[in-house]
Motif scaffolding. Sequence first.
Motif, mmCIF file in Angstrom:
data_model
loop_
_atom_site.group_PDB
_atom_site.id
_atom_site.type_symbol
_atom_site.label_atom_id
_atom_site.label_comp_id
_atom_site.label_asym_id
_atom_site.label_seq_id
_atom_site.Cartn_x
_atom_site.Cartn_y
_atom_site.Cartn_z
ATOM 1 N N LEU B 43 20.870 13.570 -20.053
ATOM 2 C CA LEU B 43 19.653 14.540 -20.554
ATOM 3 C C LEU B 43 18.517 13.644 -20.331
ATOM 4 N N LEU B 44 18.295 12.519 -20.646
ATOM 5 C CA LEU B 44 17.174 11.617 -20.388
ATOM 6 C C LEU B 44 16.656 11.578 -18.760
ATOM 7 N N ALA B 45 17.838 11.327 -18.014
ATOM 8 C CA ALA B 45 17.547 11.169 -16.627
ATOM 9 C C ALA B 45 17.261 12.685 -15.937
ATOM 10 N N VAL B 46 17.750 13.713 -16.419
ATOM 11 C CA VAL B 46 17.343 15.190 -15.999
ATOM 12 C C VAL B 46 15.779 15.316 -16.372
ATOM 13 N N VAL B 47 15.674 14.976 -17.538
ATOM 14 C CA VAL B 47 14.120 15.326 -18.041
ATOM 15 C C VAL B 47 13.042 14.396 -17.176
ATOM 16 N N MET B 48 13.709 13.075 -17.101
ATOM 17 C CA MET B 48 12.832 12.061 -16.306
ATOM 18 C C MET B 48 12.463 12.620 -14.802
ATOM 19 N N MET B 49 13.683 13.157 -14.313
ATOM 20 C CA MET B 49 13.512 13.848 -12.738
ATOM 21 C C MET B 49 12.881 14.996 -12.708
ATOM 22 N N ALA B 50 12.840 15.858 -13.960
ATOM 23 C CA ALA B 50 11.782 16.898 -13.960
ATOM 24 C C ALA B 50 10.505 16.567 -13.955
ATOM 25 N N TRP B 51 10.077 15.502 -14.637
ATOM 26 C CA TRP B 51 8.789 14.953 -14.927
ATOM 27 C C TRP B 51 8.470 14.468 -13.367
ATOM 28 N N LEU B 52 9.319 13.673 -12.804
ATOM 29 C CA LEU B 52 8.745 13.141 -11.439
ATOM 30 C C LEU B 52 8.431 14.052 -10.306
ATOM 31 N N VAL B 53 9.345 15.095 -10.377
ATOM 32 C CA VAL B 53 9.104 16.173 -9.526
ATOM 33 C C VAL B 53 7.950 16.991 -9.826
ATOM 34 N N ALA B 54 7.691 17.297 -11.078
ATOM 35 C CA ALA B 54 6.237 17.852 -11.450
ATOM 36 C C ALA B 54 5.056 17.107 -11.266
ATOM 37 N N GLY B 55 5.317 15.879 -11.409
ATOM 38 C CA GLY B 55 4.355 14.762 -11.179
ATOM 39 C C GLY B 55 4.062 14.757 -9.533
ATOM 40 N N ILE B 56 5.152 14.609 -8.739
ATOM 41 C CA ILE B 56 4.656 14.745 -7.102
ATOM 42 C C ILE B 56 3.839 15.973 -7.000
ATOM 43 N N TYR B 57 4.385 17.240 -7.462
ATOM 44 C CA TYR B 57 3.619 18.353 -7.220
ATOM 45 C C TYR B 57 2.118 18.331 -7.570
ATOM 46 N N PHE B 58 2.254 17.785 -8.812
ATOM 47 C CA PHE B 58 0.717 17.674 -9.562
ATOM 48 C C PHE B 58 -0.415 16.825 -8.815
ATOM 49 N N PHE B 59 0.033 15.767 -8.393
ATOM 50 C CA PHE B 59 -0.673 14.765 -7.366
ATOM 51 C C PHE B 59 -1.042 15.402 -6.388
ATOM 52 N N LEU B 60 0.023 16.135 -5.461
ATOM 53 C CA LEU B 60 -0.338 16.688 -4.031
ATOM 54 C C LEU B 60 -1.038 17.595 -4.307
ATOM 55 N N ALA B 61 -1.082 18.651 -5.384
ATOM 56 C CA ALA B 61 -2.018 19.822 -5.620
ATOM 57 C C ALA B 61 -3.302 19.462 -5.863
ATOM 58 N N LEU B 62 -3.462 18.464 -6.775
ATOM 59 C CA LEU B 62 -4.796 17.836 -7.027
ATOM 60 C C LEU B 62 -5.300 17.331 -5.929
ATOM 61 N N THR B 63 -4.654 16.715 -4.913
ATOM 62 C CA THR B 63 -5.436 16.200 -3.826
ATOM 63 C C THR B 63 -5.810 17.282 -2.778
ATOM 64 N N PHE B 64 -5.157 18.218 -2.504
ATOM 65 C CA PHE B 64 -5.230 19.099 -1.497
ATOM 66 C C PHE B 64 -5.656 20.516 -1.973
ATOM 67 N N ASN B 65 -5.334 20.969 -3.007
ATOM 68 C CA ASN B 65 -5.789 22.377 -3.225
ATOM 69 C C ASN B 65 -7.132 22.253 -4.244
ATOM 70 N N SER B 66 -8.078 22.733 -3.709
ATOM 71 C CA SER B 66 -9.461 22.512 -4.666
ATOM 72 C C SER B 66 -9.412 23.578 -5.605
ATOM 73 N N HIS B 67 -8.820 24.698 -5.504
ATOM 74 C CA HIS B 67 -8.816 25.965 -6.535
ATOM 75 C C HIS B 67 -7.844 25.448 -7.975
ATOM 76 N N TYR B 68 -6.856 24.609 -7.449
ATOM 77 C CA TYR B 68 -6.104 23.978 -8.561
ATOM 78 C C TYR B 68 -6.784 22.917 -9.305
ATOM 79 N N ARG B 69 -7.232 22.030 -8.300
ATOM 80 C CA ARG B 69 -8.029 20.944 -9.008
ATOM 81 C C ARG B 69 -9.251 21.451 -10.082
#
Lengths: 80, 194
Positions: B43-69
């Motif tokens: 359960l911990l591994a799944v939750v952490m993996m979900a957080w990591l994937v969401a984190g990658i999306y979060f940082f990419l979107a913050l950097t490249f998508n001005s509307h999202y930022r």
Amino acid sequence: MKTKTVLQIESKVHVCRAERRLSQQELADAIGVTRATINAIEGGGYNPSLELAFRIARHFGKPLEDVFFVQETPNQESQS
Amino acid sequence: MKQVSQILTKTFIYLLPFAVAVIFCSQFDFMESIVKFPNLVLLLAVVMMAWLVAGIYFFLALTFNSHYRERTLVKLANIRERDEREERIVGHASRQTFLIMLAVLISLFALSTVRYDFTQKTADDSTRSITIGHFSLFDLKPEMVTSNHGGVEHQYQSYSIPLSKTGLLLLMVGVQLAAFKLTARREIQRGEAA
């Protein structure tokens, strides 16, 4: 010494509001601003833009100079 | 797409305290005892993996998508611009913040270029020196970890940002000034076009 005049914008928004028996919130909702902005305009802490000033005056059905007026106060500054 | 974006953003933000707690607890020995509960580990591994994937999306979107930022950071920073007075307040606050950050960055940059060398030759005769200007903009040395398992040596190398502290601070100063200049120019053009 050089005498300069400072133009200070005064408002009669609170008077107009009292005439219409409107609360600050009701006026704010009608004009599309926050209550804090109406409070700041009445207290002299904020000078509204021309657009907002016209909107307020139009809401009360008065010309702009009946709601907002300019007060000249002499300000003495030393000449540089 | 917008819904997926919202789900990923909320996953990252709401799981952030949980992820920090897990990372913090993993520093202590008692976390090793949870190995006895494989379902909990999964359960911990799944939750952490979900957080990591969401984190990658979060940082990419913050950097490249001005509307999202704009949408996300305005909400995170609690910036309110409901009318012209609040816009003016935000403008003044942004100006002050910009100047404070620029001052901090310039101070840190200046500090990063100063090197203090202390050499004591003998108990009586000591030599002290302050060196200014001995700095490098790049730091291309990899960090290396070596482990030895059963006589087989493994080497792990990681490269982080290839800039030194001084280079990074100089970059940040440049980005701050350029961003301000570009934003101001865009606003002027918008005003002229209207």
